[in-house]
Scaffold this motif. Sequence first.
Motif, PDB file in Angstrom:
ATOM      1  N   GLY A 179    -102.664   0.628  -2.490  1.00 18.59           N
ATOM      2  CA  GLY A 179    -103.141   1.637  -3.630  1.00 18.59           C
ATOM      3  C   GLY A 179    -104.684   1.158  -4.123  1.00 18.59           C
ATOM      4  O   GLY A 179    -105.203   1.933  -4.828  1.00 18.59           O
ATOM      5  N   ARG A 180    -105.063   0.128  -4.007  1.00 15.38           N
ATOM      6  CA  ARG A 180    -106.346  -0.431  -4.320  1.00 15.38           C
ATOM      7  C   ARG A 180    -107.117  -0.794  -3.147  1.00 15.38           C
ATOM      8  O   ARG A 180    -106.921  -0.710  -2.087  1.00 15.38           O
ATOM      9  N   ALA A 181    -108.524  -0.880  -3.295  1.00 19.27           N
ATOM     10  CA  ALA A 181    -109.629  -1.307  -2.562  1.00 19.27           C
ATOM     11  C   ALA A 181    -109.300  -2.431  -1.719  1.00 19.27           C
ATOM     12  O   ALA A 181    -108.637  -3.556  -2.373  1.00 19.27           O
ATOM     13  N   ALA A 182    -109.556  -2.509  -0.415  1.00 20.82           N
ATOM     14  CA  ALA A 182    -109.191  -3.879   0.343  1.00 20.82           C
ATOM     15  C   ALA A 182    -109.963  -5.087  -0.085  1.00 20.82           C
ATOM     16  O   ALA A 182    -111.065  -4.768  -0.871  1.00 20.82           O
ATOM     17  N   PRO A 183    -109.623  -6.262  -0.223  1.00 17.69           N
ATOM     18  CA  PRO A 183    -110.354  -7.198  -0.743  1.00 17.69           C
ATOM     19  C   PRO A 183    -111.803  -7.435  -0.170  1.00 17.69           C
ATOM     20  O   PRO A 183    -111.952  -7.080   1.035  1.00 17.69           O
TER      21      PRO A 183
END
Length: 207
Positions: free
Chosen positions: A52-56
């Motif tokens: 659910g978050r931006a890729a690192p």
Amino acid sequence: MTAPTTPDDRPSPLRRALFALPVALVAVGVWFFYGSLTSGRDPAALPSALVGRAAPQTALPGLKGLLANGAPVAGFSSADLATGQVTLVNVFASWCAPCRQEHPVLMRLREQGVRILGLNYKDTAENARRFLGGLGNPYERVGVDANGRAGVEWGVYGVPETFVVTGDGRVAFKFVGPLTMESAEATLKPQIEKAKAAKPATDKPSS
């Protein structure tokens, strides 16, 4: 006849606790695995804080000497994960036996039009090139993570692992362990389709 046990011969509470600790850890592991099976969850689809978050933030060099159609195969960065196309990021290494096991599945997915980027984890260029040269290269790009730093950022437990990344560069799903034809059809492909249908987030992922 066995001599009677004296108080000094009896194991201390600390020693008994140390002996019991490994047994307890194994029991917890069995309980977790059994709970995953009985609850209907796939133990390979472990939760990830990244979902659910931006890729690192990622900026990995290409695998030196790896060619495709006579041209060097590039590494990849965060920008290559936000191209509007759903992407698989597959963590692999030449020393990883399960990676060899799942490799035909990746080749099949590539043939079916799935975009796959490879994250080569704690490997040597020579061995990684030999690995891909012998088994085929399913990756559009191959980024080298020689010291494992990117693996830490991605929350890698071990290899192989596969991440589904949405077209706007967000992690949608994480699969731990070697893919099989069955798990690709039953688990991974539905997640790819779900990622394709996902609406872009309102906040911009990091690049």
